[in-house]
Motif scaffolding. Sequence first.
Motif, PDB file in Angstrom:
ATOM      1  N   ILE A 147      57.880  26.218  -0.510  1.00  0.00           N
ATOM      2  CA  ILE A 147      57.318  26.444  -1.970  1.00  0.00           C
ATOM      3  C   ILE A 147      57.406  25.026  -2.914  1.00  0.00           C
ATOM      4  O   ILE A 147      56.554  24.864  -3.488  1.00  0.00           O
ATOM      5  CB  ILE A 147      58.117  27.602  -2.599  1.00  0.00           C
ATOM      6  CG1 ILE A 147      57.909  28.632  -1.683  1.00  0.00           C
ATOM      7  CG2 ILE A 147      57.599  27.952  -3.869  1.00  0.00           C
ATOM      8  CD1 ILE A 147      58.406  30.187  -2.233  1.00  0.00           C
ATOM      9  N   SER A 148      58.732  24.383  -2.847  1.00  0.00           N
ATOM     10  CA  SER A 148      58.739  23.273  -3.576  1.00  0.00           C
ATOM     11  C   SER A 148      57.675  22.188  -3.229  1.00  0.00           C
ATOM     12  O   SER A 148      57.365  21.545  -4.159  1.00  0.00           O
ATOM     13  CB  SER A 148      60.314  22.521  -3.440  1.00  0.00           C
ATOM     14  OG  SER A 148      60.411  21.982  -2.388  1.00  0.00           O
ATOM     15  N   GLU A 149      57.207  22.210  -1.903  1.00  0.00           N
ATOM     16  CA  GLU A 149      56.110  21.222  -1.533  1.00  0.00           C
ATOM     17  C   GLU A 149      54.855  21.709  -1.439  1.00  0.00           C
ATOM     18  O   GLU A 149      54.308  20.988  -1.015  1.00  0.00           O
ATOM     19  CB  GLU A 149      56.775  20.542  -0.180  1.00  0.00           C
ATOM     20  CG  GLU A 149      58.064  19.713  -0.269  1.00  0.00           C
ATOM     21  CD  GLU A 149      58.278  18.974   1.076  1.00  0.00           C
ATOM     22  OE1 GLU A 149      57.975  19.663   2.254  1.00  0.00           O
ATOM     23  OE2 GLU A 149      59.174  18.147   1.117  1.00  0.00           O
ATOM     24  N   MET A 150      54.657  22.953  -1.891  1.00  0.00           N
ATOM     25  CA  MET A 150      53.275  23.460  -1.914  1.00  0.00           C
ATOM     26  C   MET A 150      52.220  22.482  -2.539  1.00  0.00           C
ATOM     27  O   MET A 150      52.571  21.735  -3.259  1.00  0.00           O
ATOM     28  CB  MET A 150      53.440  24.763  -2.333  1.00  0.00           C
ATOM     29  CG  MET A 150      53.428  25.099  -3.993  1.00  0.00           C
ATOM     30  SD  MET A 150      53.167  26.700  -4.485  1.00  0.00           S
ATOM     31  CE  MET A 150      51.510  27.065  -4.079  1.00  0.00           C
ATOM     32  N   ASP A 151      50.935  23.170  -2.403  1.00  0.00           N
ATOM     33  CA  ASP A 151      49.765  22.559  -3.042  1.00  0.00           C
ATOM     34  C   ASP A 151      50.003  22.369  -4.632  1.00  0.00           C
ATOM     35  O   ASP A 151      50.455  22.802  -5.368  1.00  0.00           O
ATOM     36  CB  ASP A 151      48.683  23.669  -2.918  1.00  0.00           C
ATOM     37  CG  ASP A 151      47.360  22.998  -3.152  1.00  0.00           C
ATOM     38  OD1 ASP A 151      47.077  22.379  -4.097  1.00  0.00           O
ATOM     39  OD2 ASP A 151      46.378  23.436  -2.243  1.00  0.00           O
ATOM     40  N   ASN A 152      49.483  20.944  -4.701  1.00  0.00           N
ATOM     41  CA  ASN A 152      49.922  20.151  -6.290  1.00  0.00           C
ATOM     42  C   ASN A 152      48.662  20.860  -7.203  1.00  0.00           C
ATOM     43  O   ASN A 152      49.014  20.381  -8.526  1.00  0.00           O
ATOM     44  CB  ASN A 152      49.933  18.967  -6.095  1.00  0.00           C
ATOM     45  CG  ASN A 152      51.376  18.275  -5.778  1.00  0.00           C
ATOM     46  OD1 ASN A 152      52.458  19.036  -6.065  1.00  0.00           O
ATOM     47  ND2 ASN A 152      51.488  17.408  -4.888  1.00  0.00           N
ATOM     48  N   ARG A 153      47.864  21.776  -6.662  1.00  0.00           N
ATOM     49  CA  ARG A 153      47.007  22.287  -7.860  1.00  0.00           C
ATOM     50  C   ARG A 153      47.881  23.323  -8.620  1.00  0.00           C
ATOM     51  O   ARG A 153      47.563  23.649  -9.818  1.00  0.00           O
ATOM     52  CB  ARG A 153      45.982  23.095  -7.129  1.00  0.00           C
ATOM     53  CG  ARG A 153      44.895  22.164  -6.822  1.00  0.00           C
ATOM     54  CD  ARG A 153      43.927  23.042  -6.066  1.00  0.00           C
ATOM     55  NE  ARG A 153      44.197  23.229  -4.792  1.00  0.00           N
ATOM     56  CZ  ARG A 153      43.353  23.924  -3.853  1.00  0.00           C
ATOM     57  NH1 ARG A 153      42.311  24.224  -4.228  1.00  0.00           N
ATOM     58  NH2 ARG A 153      43.730  23.999  -2.398  1.00  0.00           N
ATOM     59  N   VAL A 154      49.094  23.725  -7.925  1.00  0.00           N
ATOM     60  CA  VAL A 154      49.895  24.721  -8.799  1.00  0.00           C
ATOM     61  C   VAL A 154      51.087  23.673  -9.500  1.00  0.00           C
ATOM     62  O   VAL A 154      51.556  23.020  -8.989  1.00  0.00           O
ATOM     63  CB  VAL A 154      50.709  25.483  -7.725  1.00  0.00           C
ATOM     64  CG1 VAL A 154      51.973  26.259  -8.478  1.00  0.00           C
ATOM     65  CG2 VAL A 154      49.833  26.518  -6.995  1.00  0.00           C
ATOM     66  N   ILE A 179      59.981  30.161  -7.288  1.00  0.00           N
ATOM     67  CA  ILE A 179      61.237  30.035  -6.445  1.00  0.00           C
ATOM     68  C   ILE A 179      62.126  30.977  -7.057  1.00  0.00           C
ATOM     69  O   ILE A 179      62.939  31.542  -6.242  1.00  0.00           O
ATOM     70  CB  ILE A 179      61.882  28.560  -6.346  1.00  0.00           C
ATOM     71  CG1 ILE A 179      60.868  27.712  -5.441  1.00  0.00           C
ATOM     72  CG2 ILE A 179      63.088  28.630  -5.942  1.00  0.00           C
ATOM     73  CD1 ILE A 179      61.150  26.295  -5.501  1.00  0.00           C
ATOM     74  N   THR A 180      62.293  31.121  -8.137  1.00  0.00           N
ATOM     75  CA  THR A 180      63.306  32.031  -8.855  1.00  0.00           C
ATOM     76  C   THR A 180      62.902  33.483  -8.692  1.00  0.00           C
ATOM     77  O   THR A 180      63.801  34.099  -8.302  1.00  0.00           O
ATOM     78  CB  THR A 180      63.252  31.667 -10.748  1.00  0.00           C
ATOM     79  OG1 THR A 180      63.493  30.519 -11.054  1.00  0.00           O
ATOM     80  CG2 THR A 180      64.089  32.948 -11.111  1.00  0.00           C
ATOM     81  N   LEU A 240      69.795  28.676  -8.924  1.00  0.00           N
ATOM     82  CA  LEU A 240      70.722  27.977  -9.797  1.00  0.00           C
ATOM     83  C   LEU A 240      70.120  26.837 -10.298  1.00  0.00           C
ATOM     84  O   LEU A 240      70.185  26.005 -11.194  1.00  0.00           O
ATOM     85  CB  LEU A 240      71.996  27.809  -9.152  1.00  0.00           C
ATOM     86  CG  LEU A 240      73.034  28.839  -9.675  1.00  0.00           C
ATOM     87  CD1 LEU A 240      72.723  30.211  -9.534  1.00  0.00           C
ATOM     88  CD2 LEU A 240      74.636  28.612  -8.961  1.00  0.00           C
ATOM     89  N   ILE A 241      69.401  26.327  -9.035  1.00  0.00           N
ATOM     90  CA  ILE A 241      68.624  24.848  -9.256  1.00  0.00           C
ATOM     91  C   ILE A 241      67.594  25.201 -10.155  1.00  0.00           C
ATOM     92  O   ILE A 241      67.193  24.439 -10.933  1.00  0.00           O
ATOM     93  CB  ILE A 241      68.456  24.253  -7.853  1.00  0.00           C
ATOM     94  CG1 ILE A 241      69.867  24.012  -7.203  1.00  0.00           C
ATOM     95  CG2 ILE A 241      67.841  22.672  -8.223  1.00  0.00           C
ATOM     96  CD1 ILE A 241      69.653  23.120  -6.263  1.00  0.00           C
ATOM     97  N   SER A 242      66.525  26.287  -9.630  1.00  0.00           N
ATOM     98  CA  SER A 242      65.404  26.114 -10.436  1.00  0.00           C
ATOM     99  C   SER A 242      65.585  26.473 -11.705  1.00  0.00           C
ATOM    100  O   SER A 242      64.609  26.109 -12.635  1.00  0.00           O
ATOM    101  CB  SER A 242      64.334  27.142  -9.575  1.00  0.00           C
ATOM    102  OG  SER A 242      64.881  28.425  -9.878  1.00  0.00           O
TER     103      SER A 242
END
Lengths: 296, 296
Positions: free
Chosen positions: B127-134, B143-144, A126-128
């Motif tokens: 996942i939300s804090e993963m590698d910023n190359r993504v 995430i979805t 829901l957030i993503s």
Amino acid sequence: MNGKEIAHYLSEQKQKVEQALPLYIERLQAPKVLKEAMNYSLEAGGKRIRPLLLLSTLKAFKQDEEMGISVACAIEMIHTYSLIHDDLPSMDNDHLRRGKPTNHVVFGEANAILAGDALLTYSFQLISEMDNRVPATTKLALITELVKAAGAEGMVGGQVADIEGEGVVLSLTELEYIHNHKTGKLLAYSILAAGMMSNASKEQLQKLEQFALHLGLAFQIRDDILDIEGTEEAIGKPVGSDTINEKNTYPSLLTLEGAKDKLASHIHEAKKNLYSVGIDTEILEYLCDLVASRKN
Amino acid sequence: MNGKEIAHYLSEQKQKVEQALPLYIERLQAPKVLKEAMNYSLEAGGKRIRPLLLLSTLKAFKQDEEMGISVACAIEMIHTYSLIHDDLPSMDNDHLRRGKPTNHVVFGEANAILAGDALLTYSFQLISEMDNRVPATTKLALITELVKAAGAEGMVGGQVADIEGEGVVLSLTELEYIHNHKTGKLLAYSILAAGMMSNASKEQLQKLEQFALHLGLAFQIRDDILDIEGTEEAIGKPVGSDTINEKNTYPSLLTLEGAKDKLASHIHEAKKNLYSVGIDTEILEYLCDLVASRKN
């Protein structure tokens, strides 16, 4: 707005959330019984205080509340999953919640655990997938903060600490740790999330967080008082269950009068922080007073 | 690479994941017993097939595997939470997992449920804090898709269907529905996530998904066969428990020989799809063969 207008506004917002929740479940391609179990507890009502705090904070920042509906629903799903799991036989073993049989009583323990798991998981979608007026980086920050509020560092951690504290007389500091984690952080997240969506400054977010944590403790103290002074009809469960279960509560640590004083002082601190944020505070003030005087 | 080199590569990647997992738990500010319960099941070992599929798919796209470590750990946390909840008394009531007492046997049922909840929640932060190359939009898509693979529309839905199917003789289609959801989708996600991180085309992602779903079914059939032909020492639980629990399995529907044929045909289909993606396939092929012939 006067009190009547605010009450009307809140009732409208509550309705929007309650209309959105079953639609989110409906669109899932999943076994019927799972969707029924998820819906059952989502529809069991409640005050929807977290969604209302989020939407009212958006309004206080003069944002379109519509932007926050899906996050409000996500938070309500997480709150609902936590109630389903807390009620399980291996946790509080509660058979009644808001006057209705608890999820595991109706759907069986396995389905109740899984319905909770599914609600928790779904909340992140829901957030993503929320309103694209919110930038992707803010959505990711909303997800990170939700994990901190709901997971091991927040609500789940608080529940573990609560279980560890059973049968032990706690200090006020220990009791506050439990409540700040078990209920405070998700309540605070509802307000912080709205601040993040509104591009609040770091200073504003800090003040909002203080506002929210005091409000959260006030909320919990009122809960403890209602367990003594409330009616079974209003609170939807037997009165005095905390005493019977030898739970650590504010009245048990501070006396009933002491707990009422503490409640008043947290409401005072909450409002003091709220006034310093520099936003339109009338609805959030109203919600503070509601938390302090609610009957259920 | 020859077989020995691939085995060495996989062993190295497995080690990286197993080194990262406890560090993620260590940094949590949470009650000690909760972190112990989370770590206990994460450290219980296993093949780490999902992380290896993810990292090997990144390599097949000539990407730096380091970019995917946190997503690989997130998937392993979700897999681990599902095992903890599946083993609970109200579900499969298993006391042994990989030769060790199950989580609830060691930490009690309430803590086991909460450790599972915390692992599930935490995975989304990884996942939300993963590698910023993504890019942020790709992280949100990851995430979805993880929610779809793990939640009501995926793994949790499959577990509910599995429970509903107990004591009922299922058709092959119904059995495949359960396995595609209960194990297939999270396994497929491991591969798709790597494709998404590698900017794979839509056509490539579709082929990868077909590859992954066939591999997932092959994996499950091998599981069923091992319950008959395996040794308790290797599989870490009593042999023949599916028969005793009257579980629907491929051998029970197709005979043991029929199940072996089906396994071979899924491996064949998996490889056919893999070859058509247009990437370096040698390690993924090796993993296919490993799935088909594994002893545990």
